[in-house]
Design a protein around this motif. Structure first.
Motif, PDB file in Angstrom:
ATOM      1  N   ARG A   8     -10.167   9.721  22.806  1.00 15.99           N
ATOM      2  CA  ARG A   8      -9.445   9.866  24.067  1.00 15.99           C
ATOM      3  C   ARG A   8      -9.273   8.516  24.752  1.00 15.99           C
ATOM      4  O   ARG A   8      -8.173   8.054  24.938  1.00 15.99           O
ATOM      5  N   LYS A  55     -14.708   3.851  27.364  1.00 10.99           N
ATOM      6  CA  LYS A  55     -15.506   3.990  28.585  1.00 10.99           C
ATOM      7  C   LYS A  55     -16.356   2.745  28.750  1.00 10.99           C
ATOM      8  O   LYS A  55     -16.801   2.163  27.780  1.00 10.99           O
ATOM      9  N   SER A  89     -14.633   8.225  24.978  1.00  8.46           N
ATOM     10  CA  SER A  89     -14.460   9.648  25.262  1.00  8.46           C
ATOM     11  C   SER A  89     -13.781  10.259  24.043  1.00  8.46           C
ATOM     12  O   SER A  89     -12.783   9.726  23.559  1.00  8.46           O
ATOM     13  N   LYS A 104     -12.842  14.157  21.802  1.00  4.71           N
ATOM     14  CA  LYS A 104     -12.696  15.600  21.882  1.00  4.71           C
ATOM     15  C   LYS A 104     -12.421  16.148  20.490  1.00  4.71           C
ATOM     16  O   LYS A 104     -11.440  15.795  19.859  1.00  4.71           O
ATOM     17  N   PRO A 108     -15.171  18.297  24.588  1.00  4.40           N
ATOM     18  CA  PRO A 108     -15.261  16.861  24.879  1.00  4.40           C
ATOM     19  C   PRO A 108     -16.697  16.351  24.738  1.00  4.40           C
ATOM     20  O   PRO A 108     -17.657  17.092  24.998  1.00  4.40           O
ATOM     21  N   THR A 123     -18.987  12.211  24.415  1.00  3.64           N
ATOM     22  CA  THR A 123     -18.905  10.763  24.522  1.00  3.64           C
ATOM     23  C   THR A 123     -19.759  10.127  23.447  1.00  3.64           C
ATOM     24  O   THR A 123     -20.847  10.618  23.141  1.00  3.64           O
TER      25      THR A 123
END
Length: 153
Positions: free
Chosen positions: A41, A44, A59, A61, A65, A67
């Motif tokens: 995604r 971060k 991030s 998914k 979702p 991390t």
């Protein structure tokens, strides 16, 4: 010694110089653009250019979702970059993961041979991820195709 089922590699020659390809790989903010799996995604935390020892989050998914935390474990500017990915749950770090994503770049007459390797030899629970090898290889082929399209149109 690593089980040969613990590594999957794909290759593609891309008509671009290694330095240009490397810049995409060393920029965590670009990973979503090149990801062939559709799971990345966005980056971060610190999204500055990667270097040996850099730690960056992503991030993700896949159904739900989550991390990842990634640490750059190999780095040779313009030639090689690898990061080890771990996943935490329930407020605990590094419960799952340990896989290494590695890119080796080799100049060739028509551009750069790019080899992406998925190495699960240090994975915490290999039995959970080993069945994904075939799908992962296809996703890696799509990643190299995306890099090619981004850089050569």
């Amino acid at each position: 010694m690593a089980d040969n089922r613990d590594q999957v590699s794909v290759e593609r020659v891309i008509a671009a110089p290694p330095e240009k390809i490397f810049e995409l790989l060393a920029d965590p903010a670009s990973h979503q653009k090149i990801d062939g799996s559709g799971t990345v995604r966005d980056a971060k935390g610190d999204t500055s250019r990667l270097a040996l020892g850099s730690i960056f989050g992503m991030s993700m998914k896949m159904g739900l979702p989550y991390t990842t935390e990634n640490e750059v474990v190999a780095f040779e500017d313009g030639r090689c970059i690898a990061w080890q990915t771990t996943i935490g749950l329930f407020g605990r770090k590094k419960i799952f993961g340990g896989r290494i994503w590695r890119y080796d770049l080799e100049p060739v007459e028509s551009g750069t041979r790019v080899r992406e390797t998925w190495d699960i030899s240090l994975e915490k629970v290999k039995a959970l991820v080993r069945p994904a090898a075939k799908k992962t290889a296809k996703s890696m082929e799509q990643t190299l195709e995306r890099i090619d399209q981004l850089l050569t149109g």
